[in-house]
Structure formats: C-alpha cells, structure tokens
Design an enzyme around this catalytic site. Structure first.
Site, PDB file in Angstrom:
ATOM      1  N   LYS A  35     -52.860  22.903  47.878  1.00  0.00           N
ATOM      2  CA  LYS A  35     -51.493  23.079  47.367  1.00  0.00           C
ATOM      3  C   LYS A  35     -50.563  23.504  48.508  1.00  0.00           C
ATOM      4  O   LYS A  35     -51.030  23.901  49.590  1.00  0.00           O
ATOM      5  CB  LYS A  35     -51.492  24.127  46.258  1.00  0.00           C
ATOM      6  CG  LYS A  35     -51.973  25.510  46.686  1.00  0.00           C
ATOM      7  CD  LYS A  35     -52.190  26.417  45.478  1.00  0.00           C
ATOM      8  CE  LYS A  35     -52.770  27.756  45.901  1.00  0.00           C
ATOM      9  NZ  LYS A  35     -53.129  28.586  44.729  1.00  0.00           N
ATOM     10  N   ARG A 129     -51.377  35.369  33.759  1.00  0.00           N
ATOM     11  CA  ARG A 129     -50.391  34.448  34.303  1.00  0.00           C
ATOM     12  C   ARG A 129     -50.507  33.173  33.484  1.00  0.00           C
ATOM     13  O   ARG A 129     -49.758  32.973  32.550  1.00  0.00           O
ATOM     14  CB  ARG A 129     -50.734  34.214  35.781  1.00  0.00           C
ATOM     15  CG  ARG A 129     -49.602  34.322  36.736  1.00  0.00           C
ATOM     16  CD  ARG A 129     -50.078  34.350  38.185  1.00  0.00           C
ATOM     17  NE  ARG A 129     -51.161  33.426  38.473  1.00  0.00           N
ATOM     18  CZ  ARG A 129     -51.634  33.171  39.680  1.00  0.00           C
ATOM     19  NH1 ARG A 129     -51.101  33.764  40.737  1.00  0.00           N
ATOM     20  NH2 ARG A 129     -52.623  32.333  39.875  1.00  0.00           N
ATOM     21  N   TYR A 251     -31.019  42.691  67.805  1.00  0.00           N
ATOM     22  CA  TYR A 251     -30.120  43.226  66.772  1.00  0.00           C
ATOM     23  C   TYR A 251     -30.561  44.613  66.335  1.00  0.00           C
ATOM     24  O   TYR A 251     -31.752  44.889  66.188  1.00  0.00           O
ATOM     25  CB  TYR A 251     -30.130  42.315  65.548  1.00  0.00           C
ATOM     26  CG  TYR A 251     -29.468  40.967  65.789  1.00  0.00           C
ATOM     27  CD1 TYR A 251     -28.103  40.897  66.077  1.00  0.00           C
ATOM     28  CD2 TYR A 251     -30.202  39.798  65.713  1.00  0.00           C
ATOM     29  CE1 TYR A 251     -27.494  39.667  66.291  1.00  0.00           C
ATOM     30  CE2 TYR A 251     -29.597  38.563  65.920  1.00  0.00           C
ATOM     31  CZ  TYR A 251     -28.234  38.508  66.211  1.00  0.00           C
ATOM     32  OH  TYR A 251     -27.644  37.290  66.412  1.00  0.00           O
ATOM     33  N   MET A 299     -33.240  35.161  64.388  1.00  0.00           N
ATOM     34  CA  MET A 299     -33.409  33.864  63.725  1.00  0.00           C
ATOM     35  C   MET A 299     -34.211  32.892  64.606  1.00  0.00           C
ATOM     36  O   MET A 299     -35.084  32.177  64.107  1.00  0.00           O
ATOM     37  CB  MET A 299     -32.030  33.279  63.429  1.00  0.00           C
ATOM     38  CG  MET A 299     -32.040  32.098  62.527  1.00  0.00           C
ATOM     39  SD  MET A 299     -30.340  31.802  61.994  1.00  0.00           S
ATOM     40  CE  MET A 299     -30.578  30.444  60.891  1.00  0.00           C
TER      41      MET A 299
HETATM   42  C1  PLP Z   1     -54.505  28.830  45.084  1.00  0.00           C
HETATM   43  C2  PLP Z   1     -55.634  28.802  44.129  1.00  0.00           C
HETATM   44  C3  PLP Z   1     -56.961  28.894  44.584  1.00  0.00           C
HETATM   45  C4  PLP Z   1     -57.308  29.155  46.043  1.00  0.00           C
HETATM   46  O1  PLP Z   1     -57.148  30.530  46.312  1.00  0.00           O
HETATM   47  P1  PLP Z   1     -57.504  31.153  47.750  1.00  0.00           P
HETATM   48  O2  PLP Z   1     -57.296  32.606  47.567  1.00  0.00           O
HETATM   49  O3  PLP Z   1     -56.515  30.562  48.711  1.00  0.00           O
HETATM   50  O4  PLP Z   1     -58.890  30.767  48.047  1.00  0.00           O
HETATM   51  C5  PLP Z   1     -57.976  28.773  43.662  1.00  0.00           C
HETATM   52  N1  PLP Z   1     -57.699  28.585  42.348  1.00  0.00           N
HETATM   53  C6  PLP Z   1     -56.430  28.502  41.871  1.00  0.00           C
HETATM   54  C7  PLP Z   1     -56.211  28.309  40.420  1.00  0.00           C
HETATM   55  C8  PLP Z   1     -55.369  28.621  42.741  1.00  0.00           C
HETATM   56  O5  PLP Z   1     -54.126  28.546  42.272  1.00  0.00           O
END
Ligand code: PLP
Length: 358
Positions: A35, A129, A251, A299
C-alpha cells in the site's frame, strides 16, 4: 548538475527482507503489503523485489490495476475492500480478493453480478477501526458464503498492539474463539506479529514495514532483525559555513555554536520529506561518517556538524537515512516512526532503482 537529493531503492534488499520474512514464517504464505506506493518505494521496483511473494496486498484500486498491468498474476488482496459498487466490478475483472469489513460491503456483493470474488471477512478484535464485531462474525460469514458473487471466505483480523506480545495474545484468542467452527483460511499477522508471535503465523501473513528494512518495534533495530534498508535518502553538502562562538544557524536560531565550528548545509528539507521535527542531534552521515544535524530543518535545506570530518567540503555526499543511519533512528529522534518517513518522501526527490543484476 541536477539537485543532488536522491532516493535510491534496492531491489535486492526488498528480496532479502522477503526471504527473511519467509524464514520467520516458513509455513505461511506471504502477502507482501505494498500500500501507499509500496511504503514510498514505488510499485514497479516492489514488484521486482517481491517476485517470490505469494500475493500482494494494498488498498488503492488504481494501484491494483497498475500491478496487473505490470504483469503480476498472483493474488491481490484489497485491505479495505470495496469503497463503492464500481470496485466490485473492478475486483471481478482484475481477479482481486476483497476484505469485507461491514454490512454495506456485503450488500454490495449481493448486488454484484460478475465473476465470483475471493473475500476475507475482517473481524474486529479490539483495534476498533475496521471489522465486524466478534458476535456478528458467524452470521456475516454465513451470509457471505451464501452469495453467488463470492468465491471463498477467509478470516482475518488486525492487531492494535502487535508490537506488544501480551496485547496480541488476547486479540488472537478472541479471533480463534470466534472463528473456531468456521472453515476457511486465516490471516492475522502484520510484521510485528509475524516476528514476535509464533501463533500468529497462520495460513497467510501480511508483512509490510519489515520488507522495506525498517523495524516495527521501538526496542529492536531492523539490523538486529536481519533486515536490510531498502531505501536510502541521499544528498550533498552544497555550502560550508564557519560559525563563531554564539553564531546560530537556521530559522529561529535554535542552534548556537558553543565555539568556532564548521558546519555544512545539505540540500534536503521538509519539502523533500525529511521531518521538520528532527531536532539538533539527529543522526546523519556525511562522507560515510556519522554526525548530527544542527538547528531547525528548513523547507529545502538542513545544517550538519562537520567537526568530526574536518577535510570535508562542498560536494561531500550525505546520507539522510539508509545503511549508515537507519530511518528508524531519524524517526525516533523526530518522535515518529520509520513508516511515516518512508511514505513521505516527496515527489520532487529524484528516484533511482538498483536492480538485482546491476
Ligand atoms: C498496513 C497493513 C499491514 C502491514 O503492516 P506492517 O506493520 O507494515 O507490517 C498488514 N495488514 C493490514 C490490514 C494493513 O493495513
């Protein structure tokens, strides 16, 4: 000369980390989680690094289409399932597996008339969630199995505290209890659970962060876990300044020189994805040696201490994170996690991929 700020991704490191996940969970199949553009590494090189994975998991439908276009024929799991009715059609066309986490998605599948889709019923074991509550799981499971648009129903959950083994045990036993009588494949483990909880290595595991060579744990480094950083973020010193006692840099004048000192200005800032919260003292490497950042990150630039490397000047290579300084160290100094830094490398940063055979 182009701006020297560059993110380099090693396909070999991705493949090495996948093999490491395989060693930890030899009896599980692996969904490599890609992802967020493979945690900022890019889908195309992730596909090359994860050629040996059993499946890929992500949640963006355009990304799923892209991996099919890139030639991936194996399973693809959509971690949040369908967002709208068109997504069921896309899933049917592209042969995507869908997480089902609520009643609306079951209703969508009931309407859907295309090729049967492999589904994974997500059960909420305390993350609160996504997922159906445990007491509804058996009913939802039965409803899904009865639909002509559903090819199979697997069972999954996601842990709220996979980095703390005790927290996972409770959630895992709740998952096992609820699913005990339901046939189908199981998937519960992200990287932390895969590494720390043997019982979580079920039919399929879902590692993400470990595949990119960062640690899911605050107390155990990626190197200690046998992982190799897949991305390094590099730049160069583009100016050198000599600060007199009491002079400051950047800054807010947050850093003042306690004595005369040489500092380097590096072409990398928060618009490149380097965290603005990185305080003075955040580790960074210049010319292959570790030193520290000074003052506030701007930046487009940040300042580094050149005292440990007096011979170094303009043009010296800088590693913001990579082999010498782990992304987890920079993240810890900045009160965040490696995940966020890897995902946040900005589009303006040039990219280079080191392939297996180069
Ligand atoms: C992102 C995600 C993972 C992977 O998690 P990591 O901590 O990066 O290994 C596994 N399962 C679901 C449902 C996720 O959203």
């Amino acid at each position: 000369m182009p701006r020297p700020t560059l993110a380099t991704v090693s396909v070999g490191a991705l493949a090495h980390n996948l093999a490491q996940a395989r060693r930890c969970a030899p009896n599980s199949r692996i969904w490599a989680v890609i992802k967020a553009d493979a945690y900022g590494h890019g889908l195309a090189c992730a596909l090359r690094g994860f050629a040996q994975a059993d499946g890929l998991a992500l949640l963006e439908f355009d990304g799923a289409r892209r991996v099919r276009e890139l030639g991936w024929r194996g399973p693809v799991l959509m971690l949040e399932g369908a967002f709208c009715s068109a997504d069921f059609v896309t899933a049917g066309e592209l042969g995507l597996s869908l997480v089902v986490h609520d009643l609306g998605q079951i209703a969508g599948l009931r309407e859907y008339g295309g090729a049967p889709i492999a589904t994974w019923l997500k059960i909420n074991t305390g993350m609160n969630r996504l997922g159906v509550p445990p007491w509804q799981a058996a009913r939802m499971y039965g409803a899904l199995r009865a639909l002509p648009g559903v090819a199979s129903v697997g069972l999954m959950t996601h842990f709220a505290n996979a980095d703390r083994a005790d927290g996972t045990c409770l959630a895992l036993s709740s998952f096992n209890l609820v699913t005990a009588t339901l046939p189908g494949e199981r998937s519960v483990a992200n990287s932390a659970a895969l590494l720390a909880v043997p019982d979580a290595r079920t039919d399929w595991v879902r590692p993400g962060i470990m595949l990119y060579g960062a640690s899911p744990f605050a107390e155990r480094s990626a190197a200690a876990l046998g992982l190799r950083p897949a991305m390094s973020l590099n730049s160069e010193v583009i100016a050198v300044q000599t600060l007199m006692t009491g002079d400051s840099v950047g800054y807010g004048s947050l850093f003042s020189a306690p004595h005369t000192m040489r500092i380097g200005i590096v072409a990398c800032g928060y618009a490149d994805g380097y965290p603005r919260h990185a305080p003075t003292g955040t580790p960074i490497a210049v010319a292959g040696m570790r030193t520290r950042t000074l003052g506030r990150v701007s930046m487009d630039m940040l300042a580094v201490d050149l005292e440990p490397m007096p011979a170094v000047g303009v043009g010296a290579p800088v590693e913001l994170w990579g082999d010498l300084v782990s992304v987890d160290e920079v993240a810890a100094a900045s009160d965040t996690i490696g995940y966020e830094l890897l995902c946040a490398v900005a589009p303006r940063v040039a990219r280079r991929v080191i392939d297996l055979d180069t």
